[in-house]
Design an enzyme around this catalytic site. Structure first.
Site, PDB file in Angstrom:
ATOM      1  N   TYR A 245       0.889  -1.153  -0.085  1.00 23.84           N
ATOM      2  CA  TYR A 245      -0.018   0.034  -0.053  1.00 23.84           C
ATOM      3  C   TYR A 245       0.873   1.266  -0.071  1.00 23.84           C
ATOM      4  O   TYR A 245       0.628   2.262   0.838  1.00 23.84           O
ATOM      5  CB  TYR A 245      -0.899   0.049   1.131  1.00 23.84           C
ATOM      6  CG  TYR A 245      -2.160   0.702   1.120  1.00 23.84           C
ATOM      7  CD1 TYR A 245      -3.407   0.069   0.145  1.00 23.84           C
ATOM      8  CD2 TYR A 245      -2.617   1.854   1.632  1.00 23.84           C
ATOM      9  CE1 TYR A 245      -4.463   0.744  -0.048  1.00 23.84           C
ATOM     10  CE2 TYR A 245      -3.692   2.628   1.537  1.00 23.84           C
ATOM     11  CZ  TYR A 245      -4.650   2.115   0.640  1.00 23.84           C
ATOM     12  OH  TYR A 245      -5.778   2.699   0.603  1.00 23.84           O
TER      13      TYR A 245
ATOM     14  N   ALA B 178      12.341  -3.948  -4.305  1.00 24.17           N
ATOM     15  CA  ALA B 178      13.192  -4.818  -3.256  1.00 24.17           C
ATOM     16  C   ALA B 178      12.217  -5.458  -2.196  1.00 24.17           C
ATOM     17  O   ALA B 178      12.705  -6.458  -1.964  1.00 24.17           O
ATOM     18  CB  ALA B 178      13.933  -3.514  -2.574  1.00 24.17           C
TER      19      ALA B 178
ATOM     20  N   GLN C  90       9.305  -6.720  -3.167  1.00 28.55           N
ATOM     21  CA  GLN C  90       8.922  -7.824  -3.681  1.00 28.55           C
ATOM     22  C   GLN C  90       9.745  -9.198  -3.349  1.00 28.55           C
ATOM     23  O   GLN C  90       9.589 -10.542  -3.282  1.00 28.55           O
ATOM     24  CB  GLN C  90       8.675  -7.750  -5.241  1.00 28.55           C
ATOM     25  CG  GLN C  90       7.615  -6.927  -5.336  1.00 28.55           C
ATOM     26  CD  GLN C  90       7.211  -6.661  -6.963  1.00 28.55           C
ATOM     27  OE1 GLN C  90       7.822  -7.425  -7.763  1.00 28.55           O
ATOM     28  NE2 GLN C  90       6.320  -5.769  -7.275  1.00 28.55           N
TER      29      GLN C  90
ATOM     30  N   HIS D  57       4.964  -3.739 -12.765  1.00 32.00           N
ATOM     31  CA  HIS D  57       6.103  -3.313 -13.287  1.00 32.00           C
ATOM     32  C   HIS D  57       6.903  -4.695 -13.741  1.00 32.00           C
ATOM     33  O   HIS D  57       6.593  -5.642 -13.092  1.00 32.00           O
ATOM     34  CB  HIS D  57       7.048  -2.700 -12.179  1.00 32.00           C
ATOM     35  CG  HIS D  57       8.207  -1.937 -12.217  1.00 32.00           C
ATOM     36  ND1 HIS D  57       8.615  -1.622 -13.798  1.00 32.00           N
ATOM     37  CD2 HIS D  57       9.287  -1.751 -11.875  1.00 32.00           C
ATOM     38  CE1 HIS D  57       9.916  -1.271 -13.626  1.00 32.00           C
ATOM     39  NE2 HIS D  57      10.105  -1.420 -12.678  1.00 32.00           N
TER      40      HIS D  57
ATOM     41  N   GLY E 166       0.667   6.349  -8.925  1.00 38.36           N
ATOM     42  CA  GLY E 166      -0.671   6.001  -8.045  1.00 38.36           C
ATOM     43  C   GLY E 166      -1.695   7.036  -7.562  1.00 38.36           C
ATOM     44  O   GLY E 166      -2.967   7.323  -7.849  1.00 38.36           O
TER      45      GLY E 166
ATOM     46  N   GLU F  16      11.805  31.036 -15.881  1.00 43.18           N
ATOM     47  CA  GLU F  16      12.031  30.811 -17.173  1.00 43.18           C
ATOM     48  C   GLU F  16      12.564  29.686 -17.425  1.00 43.18           C
ATOM     49  O   GLU F  16      12.492  28.878 -18.570  1.00 43.18           O
ATOM     50  CB  GLU F  16      13.214  32.039 -17.582  1.00 43.18           C
ATOM     51  CG  GLU F  16      13.038  33.421 -17.802  1.00 43.18           C
ATOM     52  CD  GLU F  16      11.920  33.514 -18.880  1.00 43.18           C
ATOM     53  OE1 GLU F  16      11.691  32.747 -19.785  1.00 43.18           O
ATOM     54  OE2 GLU F  16      11.157  34.687 -18.708  1.00 43.18           O
TER      55      GLU F  16
ATOM     56  N   GLU G  38       7.213  28.360 -16.401  1.00 49.60           N
ATOM     57  CA  GLU G  38       6.357  28.632 -17.549  1.00 49.60           C
ATOM     58  C   GLU G  38       6.269  27.310 -18.040  1.00 49.60           C
ATOM     59  O   GLU G  38       5.260  27.117 -18.874  1.00 49.60           O
ATOM     60  CB  GLU G  38       7.400  29.576 -18.556  1.00 49.60           C
ATOM     61  CG  GLU G  38       6.805  30.092 -19.743  1.00 49.60           C
ATOM     62  CD  GLU G  38       7.454  30.914 -20.596  1.00 49.60           C
ATOM     63  OE1 GLU G  38       7.005  31.405 -21.742  1.00 49.60           O
ATOM     64  OE2 GLU G  38       8.249  31.575 -19.973  1.00 49.60           O
TER      65      GLU G  38
ATOM     66  N   SER H 263       5.420  33.035 -29.880  1.00 45.60           N
ATOM     67  CA  SER H 263       5.953  34.168 -30.602  1.00 45.60           C
ATOM     68  C   SER H 263       6.774  33.671 -32.048  1.00 45.60           C
ATOM     69  O   SER H 263       7.376  32.639 -31.625  1.00 45.60           O
ATOM     70  CB  SER H 263       6.749  35.166 -29.795  1.00 45.60           C
ATOM     71  OG  SER H 263       7.770  34.607 -29.352  1.00 45.60           O
TER      72      SER H 263
END
Length: 348
Positions: free
Chosen positions: A38, A101, A103, A124, A153, A244, A248, A270
């Site tokens: 979880y 790891a 798992q 995965h 998730g 910048e 943006e 532009s």
């Protein structure tokens, strides 16, 4: 399944129109889906499945922060929330959503409950693709399937609550029952996918590891830092350099790319911006491509996987992780970002 043309290449995809939620619920009506883990994917996938009307339980280690999080999200101990082993025992489909790891560490416990006819689901391809390193080798009499949402998730859950879907890949590694396709597509629709595109476990993990280290996270942070540092070195203020470099991009331009593509975004900037972007994108591509080639080679040979296994298995991994994230968070660039975010109109 439909065949769609993507830039001249045909791919197999499944849409929610051709495979509606009602069909998915009917296919899985007698299945018990256990979400094991979880953390990153578990909450979003489990809650989406629950809200979509599937029979879902959660398996998590008791007396942990994630157990408490599951309770806070409405999972009831002894009814829909269990210790990992009991959840695996009750399930007909085990969604193995622990970290890579974890798992490896928990696999012996999970494997003994993978009886004939069950399905083992991943988000995965890591564990199976690198099975020589993980030692995760499923029994021959279970389905082994994958649905990999193309996002976190958290994003999966947010988009579900907005009535949207997050695109996912799907794959079948082992079809022991003859029903792996119906199971995997039903689960993909159930967790809230926008559409599903076909892949393999190997292609999923190779593209995923490359993407995470590349444009999704690693490369983009590196490009941000390089441009910000150059602007600051030439006398631009932190606010100007951050705006910048990042503000943006994330707040104005990327939404336009997401809606209509890069060419549309170029066409609606532009003429000065258009000319400069068209002149400079290829030099940036040429400079970055060798790094991406090296990265992909490291992923394909298993070196990146081994580094992840070795690092994430260390007992002090979380402590070291927080130190690295704190260094990023406390950098001038992201400290400037924290101020800029507070100044956004929606926060005032």
């Amino acid at each position: 399944m439909a065949v769609m043309n993507f830039g001249g290449v045909n791919e197999n995809v499944v849409t929610r129109e051709e495979f509606p939620l009602e069909k998915a619920r009917e296919i899985l009506k007698n299945e018990v889906i256990a979400i094991i883990g979880y953390g990153v994917q578990g909450p979003g996938q489990s809650m989406n499945l629950r809200d979509n009307g599937f029979n879902v339980i959660v398996g998590q280690r008791k007396d942990s922060k994630t157990w408490d999080k599951a309770v806070a999200d409405g999972w009831v101990p002894g009814q829909t929330l269990f210790e990992i082993e009991e959840a695996c025992q009750r399930a007909t489909i085990i969604q193995y959503l622990l970290s890579d790891a974890a798992q490896i560490a928990v696999w012996p416990l999970v494997k003994k409950h993978l009886t004939a006819g069950k399905a083992l689901y991943f988000s995965h391809g890591f564990a199976i693709t690198y099975k020589e390193r993980t030692n995760i080798i499923p029994p021959a009499d279970v389905d082994v399937i994958l649905v990999a949402p193309k996002g976190s998730g958290t994003s999966l859950r947010r988009m579900f609550l907005q009535g949207r879907g997050l695109n996912s890949s799907y794959a079948i590694f082992q079809d022991a029952t003859g029903h792996a396709y119906e199971r995997v597509v039903s689960l993909g629709i159930g967790v809230g996918s926008g559409y599903l595109f076909e892949t393999t476990f190997q292609r999923e993990v190779y593209s995923d590891l490359t993407g995470e280290r590349g444009t999704l996270m690693g490369a983009i942070q590196g490009i941000f830092a390089a441009q910000y540092d150059v602007l600051r070195a030439h006398g631009h203020t932190p606010s100007e350099a951050f705006n910048e470099t990042i503000e943006e991009l994330t707040q104005s331009l990327m939404p336009l790319v997401a809606e209509n593509g890069m060419d549309w975004m170029y066409a609606n900037c532009s003429t000065t911006a258009q000319r400069g972007a068209l002149d400079w994108w290829k030099p940036f591509r040429d400079a970055a491509k060798p790094v991406f080639e090296k990265l992909y080679a490291e992923v394909a040979c298993g070196n990146e996987a081994q580094r992840s296994i070795d690092s994430n298995s260390q007992t002090d991994y979380r402590v070291k992780l927080e130190e690295e994230l704190a260094a990023m968070r406390n950098s001038e660039m992201w400290q400037a970002g924290a101020v800029v975010r507070k100044l956004r109109p929606e926060n005032n």
